[in-house]
Scaffold this active site. Sequence first.
Site, PDB file in Angstrom:
ATOM      1  N   ASN A  69       0.870  -1.182   0.000  1.00 36.51           N
ATOM      2  CA  ASN A  69       0.000   0.000   0.000  1.00 36.51           C
ATOM      3  C   ASN A  69       0.906   1.231   0.000  1.00 36.51           C
ATOM      4  OD1 ASN A  69      -1.816   2.045   0.470  1.00 36.51           O
ATOM      5  ND2 ASN A  69      -2.280   1.444   2.590  1.00 36.51           N
ATOM      6  N   LYS A  89       0.133   4.241  -0.382  1.00 33.80           N
ATOM      7  CA  LYS A  89      -0.526   5.461   0.115  1.00 33.80           C
ATOM      8  C   LYS A  89      -0.264   6.598  -0.871  1.00 33.80           C
ATOM      9  CE  LYS A  89      -0.159   3.531   4.684  1.00 33.80           C
ATOM     10  NZ  LYS A  89      -0.060   3.727   6.123  1.00 33.80           N
ATOM     11  N   HIS A 148      -9.675   1.798   4.710  1.00 35.52           N
ATOM     12  CA  HIS A 148      -8.428   1.977   5.460  1.00 35.52           C
ATOM     13  C   HIS A 148      -8.644   3.015   6.560  1.00 35.52           C
ATOM     14  CE1 HIS A 148      -4.291   3.036   6.382  1.00 35.52           C
ATOM     15  NE2 HIS A 148      -3.940   1.896   5.805  1.00 35.52           N
ATOM     16  N   GLU A 184      -5.836  -4.227  10.918  1.00 41.25           N
ATOM     17  CA  GLU A 184      -4.855  -3.140  11.032  1.00 41.25           C
ATOM     18  C   GLU A 184      -5.218  -2.245  12.217  1.00 41.25           C
ATOM     19  OE1 GLU A 184      -2.627  -2.338   7.022  1.00 41.25           O
ATOM     20  OE2 GLU A 184      -4.228  -0.906   7.368  1.00 41.25           O
ATOM     21  N   GLY A 230       2.016   2.902  10.750  1.00 40.30           N
ATOM     22  CA  GLY A 230       3.027   3.932  10.547  1.00 40.30           C
ATOM     23  C   GLY A 230       3.720   4.404  11.815  1.00 40.30           C
ATOM     24  N   SER A 272       3.066  -1.433  10.691  1.00 39.16           N
ATOM     25  CA  SER A 272       4.491  -1.471  11.041  1.00 39.16           C
ATOM     26  C   SER A 272       5.156  -2.820  10.757  1.00 39.16           C
ATOM     27  CB  SER A 272       4.698  -1.054  12.509  1.00 39.16           C
ATOM     28  OG  SER A 272       4.266   0.279  12.692  1.00 39.16           O
TER      29      SER A 272
HETATM   30  P1  PGA Z   1       2.562   0.790   7.726  1.00 40.51           P
HETATM   31  O1  PGA Z   1       1.096   0.964   7.068  1.00 40.51           O
HETATM   32  O2  PGA Z   1       3.108  -0.508   7.201  1.00 40.51           O
HETATM   33  O3  PGA Z   1       3.330   1.981   7.222  1.00 40.51           O
HETATM   34  O4  PGA Z   1       2.374   0.774   9.187  1.00 40.51           O
HETATM   35  C1  PGA Z   1       0.270  -0.145   6.882  1.00 40.51           C
HETATM   36  C2  PGA Z   1      -1.029   0.289   6.292  1.00 40.51           C
HETATM   37  O5  PGA Z   1      -1.488   1.398   6.618  1.00 40.51           O
HETATM   38  O6  PGA Z   1      -1.627  -0.430   5.470  1.00 40.51           O
END
Ligand code: PGA
Length: 221
Positions: free
Chosen positions: A6, A8, A93, A142, A148, A180
Amino acid sequence: MWIIANWKSNKNITEALSWVDEVGPQIPRNEALKVVVCPTVMCIEDVKKAVIVNGYHLTVGAQDLSSFDEGAYTGEEAARILKDVVDISILGHSERRQHFNETDETVAEKVAQAKQYNIESLVCCQDENTPVPLGVKLVAYEPVFAIGTGTPDTPQNANNVAKLLKDKHGSELEVLYGGSVTSENAKAYLSQENISGLLIGKSSLDTTEFIKIVEIADNLL
Ligand code: PGA
């Protein structure tokens, strides 16, 4: 097993294509391993073309889609239009819920749109109580605290939540973990009984890190 990137709101077209050039040839042709990349809408078409031309074992997905059908909805990306280039879409999300006021109701409408146009829904669940619309076969657990932040949930707890989601919505439901994930902790999640893959944000942007995770998954199959 699923490994889903992802991106983003990251990577322009040049950066997206250079990621695909590097990662594409290194994805093993293992039918049991489904590697998916979800770029921004702007980059989807170019990424898709690169995948097709080079025959990479990589699926292209969207990060979201409109809750409305095609029509007078300025700025929206309708499922009927996205269908030309994607096979799957992340929906609900927590960043969309937090910054764009998405609710469980809008997520259900998006799932219906995806279904109508044959796009697989990947619904993000913040915990075991997040509603999962009927017919959804793929979800990602999640927890908001883990996204993040560098503070993932424990593999054991992620496995417990995955089990609760399966108990609630059917044992055929596939549950991914996201939040993460790194090449250091990926194996611990992928080894859990009820976890069928990973949804990866930050670590998916870095090609070396992402390829490492793909290799870890491949080695477990
Ligand atoms: P991250 O995000 O791996 O940066 O924590 C995961 C997500 O939001 O799908």
